[in-house]
Design a protein around this motif. Structure first.
Motif, short mmCIF file in Angstrom:
data_model
loop_
_atom_site.label_atom_id
_atom_site.label_comp_id
_atom_site.label_asym_id
_atom_site.label_seq_id
_atom_site.Cartn_x
_atom_site.Cartn_y
_atom_site.Cartn_z
N GLU A 142 0.82 -0.91 -0.14
CA GLU A 142 0.18 -0.35 0.15
C GLU A 142 0.60 1.30 0.15
OE1 GLU A 142 -3.93 1.95 -0.20
OE2 GLU A 142 -3.07 -0.19 -0.21
N THR B 193 -8.17 -5.83 6.33
CA THR B 193 -7.46 -4.44 6.16
C THR B 193 -7.33 -4.21 7.41
OG1 THR B 193 -9.48 -2.66 5.85
CG2 THR B 193 -8.32 -4.42 4.57
N ARG C 7 -6.43 5.07 3.59
CA ARG C 7 -7.76 3.64 2.46
C ARG C 7 -7.27 2.37 2.75
NH1 ARG C 7 -3.47 4.50 -3.04
NH2 ARG C 7 -3.75 7.29 -3.43
N LEU C 8 -6.91 1.76 3.93
CA LEU C 8 -7.06 0.20 4.29
C LEU C 8 -7.90 -0.02 4.50
CD1 LEU C 8 -3.27 -0.71 5.19
CD2 LEU C 8 -4.72 -1.62 3.70
N ALA D 254 -2.36 5.71 3.95
CA ALA D 254 -2.13 4.53 3.51
C ALA D 254 -3.02 4.07 4.70
CB ALA D 254 -0.82 3.28 4.20
#
Length: 151
Positions: free
Chosen positions: A28, A113, A77-78, A74
């Protein structure tokens, strides 16, 4: 079998991370960074079989701030998606990691995630000297598991 790897800032500041979570975080991050030196620091240990880990020793202040910003993005987004399917995770990891095989997720159909994002958050805390010390009798925290950080 699960494996833990070290995330190291210096001799006194570090933690353990689940290897799969660290690989997925690296994948990522690499899509977010625009610093060749920083990318090589992240990719080097991930690409060479048997040396997986994240060594943050010797970062300049600008590199540290770029990495903190990329880690925060990151993590965001995860968390925007609950899981990454196994085929997608393995395919993305193969772009960067030398020895990724179909057993990367150890037979799981996906990777959640949230534990990966928790590793990103822990690295940010480590870089900002905000990671709490481990509980008495423990040498380090362990991040990247579904149950949250483990002492």
């Amino acid at each position: 079998m699960s494996k833990t790897v070290a995330v190291i800032r210096d001799d006194d500041r570090w933690f353990w991370a689940f290897d799969v979570s660290l690989v997925m975080l690296a994948v990522e991050l690499l899509g977010l960074l625009d610093d060749a030196d920083l990318e090589s620091r992240l990719l080097g240990p991930v690409q060479v079989p048997g040396t997986l880990g994240l060594h943050l020793v010797g970062l300049t202040e600008p590199q540290r701030e770029r990495l903190v910003a990329a880690l925060a993005e990151a993590s965001r987004r995860l968390r925007a998606r609950p899981a990454i399917p196994a085929d997608e995770a393995i395919g993305e990891a193969r772009r960067y990691v030398a020895d990724v095989g179909p057993d990367l997720l150890r037979g799981a159909p996906h990777i959640d995630t949230e534990p990966v994002a928790a590793v990103a958050d822990a690295v940010v805390a480590l870089l900002r000297d905000a990671l709490p010390p481990p509980p008495p009798g423990r040498t380090a925290w362990l991040y990247g598991w579904e149950d949250g950080p483990l002492p």
